[in-house]
Design a protein around this motif. Structure first.
Motif, PDB file in Angstrom:
ATOM      1  N   ILE A 139       0.711  -1.132  -0.044  1.00 46.62           N
ATOM      2  CA  ILE A 139       0.199   0.004   0.100  1.00 46.62           C
ATOM      3  C   ILE A 139       0.726   1.274   0.122  1.00 46.62           C
ATOM      4  N   ASN A 140       0.745   1.976  -0.902  1.00 47.27           N
ATOM      5  CA  ASN A 140       1.538   3.223  -1.163  1.00 47.27           C
ATOM      6  C   ASN A 140       0.562   4.350  -1.240  1.00 47.27           C
ATOM      7  N   ASP A 141       0.964   5.818  -1.300  1.00 50.91           N
ATOM      8  CA  ASP A 141       0.042   6.821  -1.293  1.00 50.91           C
ATOM      9  C   ASP A 141       0.234   6.966  -2.902  1.00 50.91           C
ATOM     10  N   ARG A 142      -1.033   7.355  -3.495  1.00 57.16           N
ATOM     11  CA  ARG A 142      -1.038   7.568  -5.002  1.00 57.16           C
ATOM     12  C   ARG A 142       0.302   8.110  -5.767  1.00 57.16           C
ATOM     13  N   PRO A 143       0.470   9.379  -5.284  1.00 57.02           N
ATOM     14  CA  PRO A 143       1.684  10.170  -5.864  1.00 57.02           C
ATOM     15  C   PRO A 143       2.972   9.397  -6.091  1.00 57.02           C
ATOM     16  N   LYS A 144       3.046   8.672  -4.910  1.00 54.92           N
ATOM     17  CA  LYS A 144       4.334   7.717  -4.861  1.00 54.92           C
ATOM     18  C   LYS A 144       4.249   6.852  -5.887  1.00 54.92           C
ATOM     19  N   SER A 145       3.053   6.038  -5.984  1.00 56.57           N
ATOM     20  CA  SER A 145       2.765   4.678  -6.774  1.00 56.57           C
ATOM     21  C   SER A 145       2.990   5.577  -8.314  1.00 56.57           C
ATOM     22  N   LEU A 146       2.475   6.572  -8.636  1.00 57.43           N
ATOM     23  CA  LEU A 146       2.522   7.222 -10.079  1.00 57.43           C
ATOM     24  C   LEU A 146       4.191   7.359 -10.489  1.00 57.43           C
ATOM     25  N   ALA A 147       4.770   7.851  -9.346  1.00 58.04           N
ATOM     26  CA  ALA A 147       6.153   8.372  -9.676  1.00 58.04           C
ATOM     27  C   ALA A 147       7.092   7.199  -9.884  1.00 58.04           C
ATOM     28  N   LEU A 148       6.844   6.148  -8.784  1.00 57.98           N
ATOM     29  CA  LEU A 148       7.474   4.829  -9.069  1.00 57.98           C
ATOM     30  C   LEU A 148       7.141   4.240 -10.563  1.00 57.98           C
ATOM     31  N   ASN A 149       5.762   4.066 -10.853  1.00 53.44           N
ATOM     32  CA  ASN A 149       5.761   3.558 -12.014  1.00 53.44           C
ATOM     33  C   ASN A 149       6.314   4.118 -13.287  1.00 53.44           C
ATOM     34  N   ALA A 150       6.181   5.487 -13.430  1.00 50.62           N
ATOM     35  CA  ALA A 150       6.844   6.326 -14.107  1.00 50.62           C
ATOM     36  C   ALA A 150       8.274   6.077 -14.397  1.00 50.62           C
ATOM     37  N   SER A 151       8.939   5.979 -13.175  1.00 51.03           N
ATOM     38  CA  SER A 151      10.449   5.603 -13.145  1.00 51.03           C
ATOM     39  C   SER A 151      10.896   4.239 -13.720  1.00 51.03           C
ATOM     40  N   LEU A 152       9.893   3.104 -13.332  1.00 53.55           N
ATOM     41  CA  LEU A 152      10.025   1.923 -13.599  1.00 53.55           C
ATOM     42  C   LEU A 152       9.915   1.730 -15.242  1.00 53.55           C
ATOM     43  N   ASP A 153       8.930   2.773 -15.869  1.00 56.67           N
ATOM     44  CA  ASP A 153       8.747   2.582 -17.303  1.00 56.67           C
ATOM     45  C   ASP A 153       9.992   3.304 -18.019  1.00 56.67           C
ATOM     46  N   ALA A 154      10.218   4.289 -17.494  1.00 54.70           N
ATOM     47  CA  ALA A 154      11.576   5.138 -18.052  1.00 54.70           C
ATOM     48  C   ALA A 154      12.762   4.100 -18.234  1.00 54.70           C
ATOM     49  N   TYR A 155      13.098   3.608 -16.842  1.00 60.00           N
ATOM     50  CA  TYR A 155      14.241   2.424 -16.726  1.00 60.00           C
ATOM     51  C   TYR A 155      13.962   1.269 -17.824  1.00 60.00           C
ATOM     52  N   ALA A 156      12.781   0.723 -18.018  1.00 59.94           N
ATOM     53  CA  ALA A 156      12.755  -0.324 -18.928  1.00 59.94           C
ATOM     54  C   ALA A 156      12.836   0.239 -20.680  1.00 59.94           C
ATOM     55  N   ARG A 157      12.474   1.492 -20.574  1.00 59.66           N
ATOM     56  CA  ARG A 157      12.633   2.115 -21.879  1.00 59.66           C
ATOM     57  C   ARG A 157      14.104   2.152 -22.317  1.00 59.66           C
ATOM     58  N   ARG A 158      15.046   2.483 -21.443  1.00 60.61           N
ATOM     59  CA  ARG A 158      16.435   2.697 -21.421  1.00 60.61           C
ATOM     60  C   ARG A 158      16.995   1.369 -21.740  1.00 60.61           C
ATOM     61  N   ARG A 159      16.683   0.457 -20.778  1.00 64.10           N
ATOM     62  CA  ARG A 159      17.122  -0.781 -21.059  1.00 64.10           C
ATOM     63  C   ARG A 159      16.734  -1.816 -22.428  1.00 64.10           C
ATOM     64  N   GLY A 160      15.647  -1.301 -23.058  1.00 63.13           N
ATOM     65  CA  GLY A 160      15.253  -2.188 -24.279  1.00 63.13           C
ATOM     66  C   GLY A 160      14.574  -3.410 -23.896  1.00 63.13           C
ATOM     67  N   PRO A 161      14.127  -4.004 -24.885  1.00 59.66           N
ATOM     68  CA  PRO A 161      13.397  -5.435 -24.638  1.00 59.66           C
ATOM     69  C   PRO A 161      14.459  -6.380 -23.700  1.00 59.66           C
ATOM     70  N   SER A 162      13.465  -7.014 -22.793  1.00 60.78           N
ATOM     71  CA  SER A 162      14.305  -7.821 -22.203  1.00 60.78           C
ATOM     72  C   SER A 162      14.628  -9.372 -22.961  1.00 60.78           C
ATOM     73  N   PRO A 163      15.884  -9.930 -22.702  1.00 61.92           N
ATOM     74  CA  PRO A 163      15.974 -11.126 -23.717  1.00 61.92           C
ATOM     75  C   PRO A 163      15.117 -12.411 -23.565  1.00 61.92           C
ATOM     76  N   THR A 164      14.173 -12.274 -22.434  1.00 61.70           N
ATOM     77  CA  THR A 164      13.128 -13.226 -22.526  1.00 61.70           C
ATOM     78  C   THR A 164      11.779 -12.736 -23.210  1.00 61.70           C
ATOM     79  N   THR A 165      11.834 -11.500 -23.577  1.00 66.60           N
ATOM     80  CA  THR A 165      10.587 -10.867 -24.162  1.00 66.60           C
ATOM     81  C   THR A 165      10.704 -11.013 -25.553  1.00 66.60           C
ATOM     82  N   PRO A 166       9.537 -11.684 -26.083  1.00 66.27           N
ATOM     83  CA  PRO A 166       9.579 -12.085 -27.573  1.00 66.27           C
ATOM     84  C   PRO A 166       9.428 -10.667 -28.109  1.00 66.27           C
ATOM     85  N   SER A 167      10.183 -10.734 -29.451  1.00 68.84           N
ATOM     86  CA  SER A 167      10.093  -9.446 -30.212  1.00 68.84           C
ATOM     87  C   SER A 167       8.593  -9.654 -31.053  1.00 68.84           C
ATOM     88  N   ALA A 168       7.859  -8.262 -31.187  1.00 69.21           N
ATOM     89  CA  ALA A 168       6.932  -8.194 -32.279  1.00 69.21           C
ATOM     90  C   ALA A 168       7.209  -8.567 -33.517  1.00 69.21           C
TER      91      ALA A 168
END
Length: 168
Positions: A139-168
């Motif tokens: 359980i988080n406060d909503r602003p913290k959840s939104l910031a965390l999700n945005a941070s994780l999304d940005a990290y995932a975009r920088r890393r690129g697709p995971s080796p286990t993620t099938p390409s489109a």
């Protein structure tokens, strides 16, 4: 009736602990198998969750006695940490925790559980040879959840697709 009580109780605790923006931000079922030992279970080391104030609620799916309960360092949640990004910054020596804090075992019957601030120093305690299964709600406060999700999304975009993620 039990789920309504749980939902009502968690809502009250979240409101008291985090304020009106509190929200359920995640959940997981965790089973510690009898063969799991402290050397292969990172959470058996004393630690905080590296995220500042957040609540975790544990719901026991069977009786949890002195075999494999979570152990907390009472009143350690008020500590301010200066770094959260490295796992090593969140781990503590057992002897230091034992000398500095009173410790409590989080035990209870099936259907019971507990809620704590994850800034609290805690660990999944020893008990190889015993199984423990719990549902864990974050359980988080909503602003913290939104910031965390945005941070994780940005990290995932920088890393690129995971080796286990099938390409489109």
């Amino acid at each position: 009736e039990g789920l309504r009580f749980l939902r009502r109780t968690l809502a009250e605790v979240a409101l008291d602990g985090l304020g009106p923006d509190a929200e359920l931000s995640g959940y997981v079922a965790l089973r510690l198998e009898p063969t799991l030992d402290d050397h292969s279970y990172l959470s058996s080391m004393w630690h905080h969750d590296r995220c500042g104030t957040r609540l975790k609620a544990f719901l026991f799916l069977h009786d949890v006695s002195t075999h494999r309960p979570t152990e907390i360092a009472v009143a350690s949640h008020n500590t301010t940490y200066y770094a959260y990004h490295l796992v090593a910054h969140s781990r503590f020596d057992h002897d230091w925790v034992a000398a500095t804090y009173r410790r409590a075992l989080m035990t209870g019957p099936k259907g019971g559980g507990f809620v704590f601030d994850t800034n609290t120093i805690h660990r999944g305690s020893q008990g190889a040879g015993h199984q423990r299964t719990v549902l864990i709600f974050e359980i988080n406060d909503r602003p913290k959840s939104l910031a965390l999700n945005a941070s994780l999304d940005a990290y995932a975009r920088r890393r690129g697709p995971s080796p286990t993620t099938p390409s489109a």
